[in-house]
Design a protein around this motif. Structure first.
Motif, PDB file in Angstrom:
ATOM      1  N   GLY A   1      37.570  43.464  16.494  1.00 54.68           N
ATOM      2  CA  GLY A   1      36.877  43.628  17.588  1.00 54.68           C
ATOM      3  C   GLY A   1      38.191  43.739  18.731  1.00 54.68           C
ATOM      4  N   ILE A   2      39.225  43.187  18.731  1.00 54.19           N
ATOM      5  CA  ILE A   2      40.340  43.203  19.838  1.00 54.19           C
ATOM      6  C   ILE A   2      40.884  44.657  19.332  1.00 54.19           C
ATOM      7  CG2 ILE A   2      42.642  42.266  20.155  1.00 54.19           C
ATOM      8  CD1 ILE A   2      41.802  39.763  18.938  1.00 54.19           C
ATOM      9  N   ARG A   3      41.025  45.265  18.257  1.00 48.59           N
ATOM     10  CA  ARG A   3      41.713  46.491  17.931  1.00 48.59           C
ATOM     11  C   ARG A   3      40.561  47.520  18.530  1.00 48.59           C
ATOM     12  NH1 ARG A   3      44.030  47.449  12.074  1.00 48.59           N
ATOM     13  NH2 ARG A   3      42.653  49.509  12.494  1.00 48.59           N
ATOM     14  N   LYS A   4      39.452  47.293  18.433  1.00 54.15           N
ATOM     15  CA  LYS A   4      38.387  48.259  18.957  1.00 54.15           C
ATOM     16  C   LYS A   4      38.323  48.128  20.661  1.00 54.15           C
ATOM     17  CE  LYS A   4      33.551  48.681  19.010  1.00 54.15           C
ATOM     18  NZ  LYS A   4      32.780  47.399  19.427  1.00 54.15           N
ATOM     19  N   ALA A   5      38.523  46.854  20.925  1.00 47.05           N
ATOM     20  CA  ALA A   5      38.411  46.973  22.507  1.00 47.05           C
ATOM     21  C   ALA A   5      39.633  47.549  23.140  1.00 47.05           C
ATOM     22  CB  ALA A   5      38.283  45.514  23.005  1.00 47.05           C
ATOM     23  N   ALA A   6      40.701  47.421  22.486  1.00 41.60           N
ATOM     24  CA  ALA A   6      41.842  47.679  22.944  1.00 41.60           C
ATOM     25  C   ALA A   6      41.939  49.211  23.095  1.00 41.60           C
ATOM     26  CB  ALA A   6      43.269  47.624  22.042  1.00 41.60           C
ATOM     27  N   ARG A   7      41.271  49.888  22.099  1.00 41.13           N
ATOM     28  CA  ARG A   7      41.279  51.387  22.143  1.00 41.13           C
ATOM     29  C   ARG A   7      40.050  52.071  23.159  1.00 41.13           C
ATOM     30  NH1 ARG A   7      42.480  51.425  16.222  1.00 41.13           N
ATOM     31  NH2 ARG A   7      40.229  51.341  15.828  1.00 41.13           N
ATOM     32  N   ALA A   8      39.084  51.064  23.493  1.00 40.69           N
ATOM     33  CA  ALA A   8      38.015  51.506  24.124  1.00 40.69           C
ATOM     34  C   ALA A   8      38.350  52.177  25.437  1.00 40.69           C
ATOM     35  CB  ALA A   8      36.935  50.454  24.330  1.00 40.69           C
ATOM     36  N   GLU A   9      37.621  53.348  25.703  1.00 43.23           N
ATOM     37  CA  GLU A   9      37.673  54.145  26.968  1.00 43.23           C
ATOM     38  C   GLU A   9      36.564  53.484  27.840  1.00 43.23           C
ATOM     39  OE1 GLU A   9      39.495  56.382  28.401  1.00 43.23           O
ATOM     40  OE2 GLU A   9      40.877  56.764  26.787  1.00 43.23           O
ATOM     41  N   ILE A  10      36.796  52.868  28.901  1.00 46.29           N
ATOM     42  CA  ILE A  10      36.097  52.138  29.529  1.00 46.29           C
ATOM     43  C   ILE A  10      35.572  53.098  30.845  1.00 46.29           C
ATOM     44  CG2 ILE A  10      35.344  50.243  30.983  1.00 46.29           C
ATOM     45  CD1 ILE A  10      36.919  48.793  29.267  1.00 46.29           C
ATOM     46  N   PRO A  11      34.366  53.552  30.937  1.00 43.83           N
ATOM     47  CA  PRO A  11      33.894  54.500  31.997  1.00 43.83           C
ATOM     48  C   PRO A  11      33.746  53.756  33.445  1.00 43.83           C
ATOM     49  CG  PRO A  11      32.183  54.009  30.780  1.00 43.83           C
ATOM     50  CD  PRO A  11      33.236  53.240  30.039  1.00 43.83           C
ATOM     51  N   VAL A  12      34.394  54.314  34.465  1.00 47.53           N
ATOM     52  CA  VAL A  12      34.278  53.814  35.769  1.00 47.53           C
ATOM     53  C   VAL A  12      33.183  54.470  36.568  1.00 47.53           C
ATOM     54  CG1 VAL A  12      35.407  53.443  37.886  1.00 47.53           C
ATOM     55  CG2 VAL A  12      37.000  53.328  35.837  1.00 47.53           C
ATOM     56  N   TRP A  13      32.227  53.550  37.202  1.00 43.80           N
ATOM     57  CA  TRP A  13      31.161  54.112  37.774  1.00 43.80           C
ATOM     58  C   TRP A  13      31.643  53.722  39.311  1.00 43.80           C
ATOM     59  CZ3 TRP A  13      26.722  51.414  35.062  1.00 43.80           C
ATOM     60  CH2 TRP A  13      26.467  51.972  33.641  1.00 43.80           C
ATOM     61  N   ASP A  14      31.746  54.914  40.004  1.00 46.43           N
ATOM     62  CA  ASP A  14      31.984  54.653  41.647  1.00 46.43           C
ATOM     63  C   ASP A  14      30.688  54.836  42.048  1.00 46.43           C
ATOM     64  OD1 ASP A  14      31.306  57.292  41.680  1.00 46.43           O
ATOM     65  OD2 ASP A  14      33.311  57.901  42.151  1.00 46.43           O
ATOM     66  N   LEU A  15      30.623  54.791  43.664  1.00 49.12           N
ATOM     67  CA  LEU A  15      29.438  54.325  44.311  1.00 49.12           C
ATOM     68  C   LEU A  15      28.584  55.998  44.131  1.00 49.12           C
ATOM     69  CD1 LEU A  15      30.598  52.548  47.773  1.00 49.12           C
ATOM     70  CD2 LEU A  15      29.242  51.585  45.827  1.00 49.12           C
TER      71      LEU A  15
END
Ligand SMILES: Cc1cc2nc3c(=O)[nH]c(=O)nc-3n(C[C@H](O)[C@H](O)[C@H](O)COP(=O)(O)OP(=O)(O)OC[C@H]3O[C@@H](n4cnc5c(N)ncnc54)[C@H](O)[C@@H]3O)c2cc1C
Ligand SMILES: Nc1ncnc2c1ncn2[C@@H]1O[C@H](COP(=O)(O)O)[C@@H](O)[C@H]1O
Lengths: 257, 347
Positions: free
Chosen positions: A191-205
């Motif tokens: 899980g930690i490895r997967k999370a480290a690699r995850a691209e987290i999308p940024v939602w702006d207004l």
């Protein structure tokens, strides 16, 4: 079930927090997921384990505030999104509630939203019910266990000041989870490895399709609390009885009983 | 003329919480500067007695909603009613106690009334007609001054931060009955059964708290029944320790608190936990036994008036906050301390 969990990034509870030159500082203390929110993530993951479905974890914060999201991903949440926009700086709690409600709307067709009880930095504990109110959904706060869940209703036990209460509500609903729910799982190595690699999308207004909501609360001043001046007196004696008698006299003399 | 300050009277099963009366006291203390008196909001079923009590504690007016849909507190019908009344009568300030119900209603009313909410306030002052409130943040490591520019200014007050007024049985005021706004069919939540807390005296209202930590299980002289697992033996020993804590609490009419270590080890339920992720308390007297004084524990009890610590370890951080300390074994000290205080309190 389509589930959203809302989490916040906060300074570690062991941090020494002080005001320096008008700014809040927690030194080099680590930033972590709000401890209460780990219970919310755990509840969301267990719900999906029982019912099937997916969990999306959402956090509103500055552009680099992804620590809480990564922790939730590492625990097992399927997807994450960071809600971030410079125009949201200084938002008050009603404004944050409106923004989170817009993010939940954007996810779409959500059945249940899980929150922690309270954020340990601002200590307000009002967002779960506010977000529910903005959405027009019922709020069920301080849930200690989920007794029954179907596609259109939920029955839970709540831990309130006076004891335990069983309540039932229609879905969709907002739920906040307390520590009684049970220990949150530790992130697995995978899980930690997967999370480290995850691209987290940024939602702006723009992405949420809203303007920055107006804020009416201001924080004109932050203060270091006055130092508590206590002189500690160690009570000694020849025997526990002797110590107890002396201590009892001293307590009585303070007139607090 | 309607009053500018409203105070929500939090009740459970027909009993008003003491912090509600503190709200009337706080309201009266700023009413002079804002003009007008204090209006109390009493919602429930069969709660006219609470309305009378509100007059005794100083409310000038009570808005009483007595209805079957309000019998059990639920946030939807209660918020709908507050929002309707406040829209019609435009109070300047609405005060709630910082309870579970108070937080919910304050937050949801703020959404409905397009205002904001100031939570867990410990001091109020009025500057140029606006309230400047003080609240602890970061578990009391800092204090913040906060203000709300919209009306009504919605505020929740920390329990025991404001004095409770003396009740005067001869006081009365204007009782105005109001109707509930939601019909049962429009309310999404149903309340079923309820079991009272295992905790006895409520921690947040308590004037005296006796707490135990991991140390309550540390008595090598206690022989636990041999058929228990090691973990069960530890809990068994802790129960003997907490029995001493309970005895002292019983003599003092105190609530029982605990550290997180004691809760996590299964010695005592979570409702008893004091600290940053438990309850924040501020009693007149806090007796900590077998508690080291970790920062998260201190965050929950540092504002107690008088702190007494009993700990084997002279270097335990709890002694830094304690007015009186005993470096010793709680199993030796608690029983004679209980006796000594019982004698002095004439029981
Ligand atoms: C996110 C987070 C949140 C937390 N929130 C809280 C919280 O809300 N509340 C909280 O309390 N903690 C909280 N903690 C935990 C905190 O950091 C400490 O671990 C905890 O408070 C320690 O409890 P304790 O003092 O009982 O145990 P210990 O630290 O183990 O101390 C036991 C003490 O008992 C003494 N002792 C042992 N035997 C005896 C005896 N026979 N007689 C007398 N003294 C004896 C020892 O000298 C020692 O000082 C939190 C931690 C984290 C990470
Ligand atoms: N910035 C944020 N982004 C996402 N969720 C949040 C945020 N702030 C608070 N929350 C959630 O709301 C809960 C209550 O927070 P609060 O009302 O601020 O004490 C927290 O436990 C989180 O689950």
């Amino acid at each position: 079930m389509k589930i959203v969990v809302c989490v916040k990034q906060v300074p570690d509870t062991a941090a020494q927090v002080v005001v320096e030159d008008g700014q809040v500082s927690w030194g080099d203390a680590p930033l972590v997921i709000n401890p209460w929110d780990e219970y919310a993530v755990e509840a969301a993951l267990q719900t999906v384990l029982d019912q099937g479905g997916s969990t999306k974890v959402i956090s509103m914060g500055k552009a680099d505030e992804t620590e809480a999201l990564k922790h939730a991903l590492a625990m097992g949440c399927n997807e994450a999104a960071l809600v971030s926009d410079p125009a949201l700086t200084g938002s008050d709690n009603v404004a944050v509630a409106k923004v989170l409600a817009a993010a939940i709307q954007k996810v779409g067709d959500v059945d249940l939203v899980f929150f922690g009880k309270q954020a340990v930095d601002s200590d307000t504990g009002t967002l779960p019910s506010m977000v529910a109110r903005v959405m027009g959904w019922p709020a069920i706060t301080l849930v200690s266990s989920i007794a029954e869940l179907s596609s259109d209703a939920i029955k839970v036990e709540r831990a309130i000041e006076e004891g335990r209460q069983v309540v039932e509500s229609k879905l969709p609903a907002v739920v906040s989870v307390t520590k009684d729910y049970g220990e949150p799982r530790y992130p697995s190595f995978m899980g930690i490895r997967k999370a480290a690699r995850a691209e987290i999308p940024v939602w702006d207004l723009g992405e949420l399709g809203i303007e920055a909501p107006a804020s009416v609360i201001t924080w004109p001043e932050m203060i270091n609390p006055p130092k508590q001046e206590v002189t500690t007196e160690i009570v000694e004696g020849d025997s526990p009885q002797d110590i107890a008698e002396k201590l009892a006299d001293k307590i009585m003399a303070e007139k607090v009983l | 003329m309607t009053n500018k300050i409203w105070v929500y009277i939090d009740q459970f099963k027909g009993q008003a919480l003491p912090s509600s009366w503190e709200g009337i006291g706080a309201g009266l203390s700023i009413a002079g500067e804002l003009g007008g008196g204090v209006t109390a909001l009493v919602f429930g079923e069969g709660v006219e007695g609470i309305a009378q009590e509100a007059f005794h504690y100083g409310a000038n007016e009570v808005l009483l909603a007595d209805d079957a849909t309000l019998a059990e507190y639920r946030s939807e019908p209660y918020t709908a009613l507050i929002a309707k009344l406040a829209t019609e009568q435009a109070p300047e300030v609405i005060l709630f106690p910082t309870t579970t119900r108070g937080r919910e209603l304050a937050g949801m009313s703020a959404v409905d009334l397009e205002s904001g909410v100031l939570v867990d306030i410990t001091a109020l002052e009025v500057q140029d007609g606006t309230i400047v409130a003080t609240r602890p943040v970061y578990a009391g490591k800092l204090l913040a001054k906060v203000q709300c520019s919209a009306k009504p200014q919605i505020i929740t007050l920390r329990g025991r931060a404001f004095a409770k007024p003396e009740a005067d049985e001869s006081s009365s005021g204007t009782l105005t009955k109001v109707d509930a706004v939601l019909a049962e069919g429009d309310i999404a939540v149903k309340v079923f059964d309820y079991t009272t807390s295992e905790a006895g005296v409520s921690l947040t209202d308590a004037a005296v708290i006796v707490s135990g930590g991991r140390g309550v299980s540390n008595n090598p002289n206690l022989e636990a029944p041999g058929d228990l697992s090691e973990e069960e033996q530890e809990v068994w020993r802790a129960q003997q320790g907490f029995a001493l804590v309970n005895d002292l609490a019983g003599v003092l009419g105190a609530a029982v608190g605990a550290s997180r270590a004691a809760v996590d080890a299964g010695y005592i339920p979570y409702v008893n936990q004091v600290g940053q992720t438990g309850k924040v308390v501020s009693p007149d007297l806090y007796i900590a036994s077998g508690i080291s004084g970790a920062i998260q524990h201190l965050a929950g009890m540092r504002t107690s008036k008088l702190i007494v610590a009993i700990n084997k370890d002279a270097d335990a951080p709890i002694f830094k906050l304690a007015r009186f300390g005993v470096v010793g074994d709680l199993f030796d000290i608690l029983p004679p301390l209980t006796d000594a205080l019982r004698n002095r309190l004439d029981q």
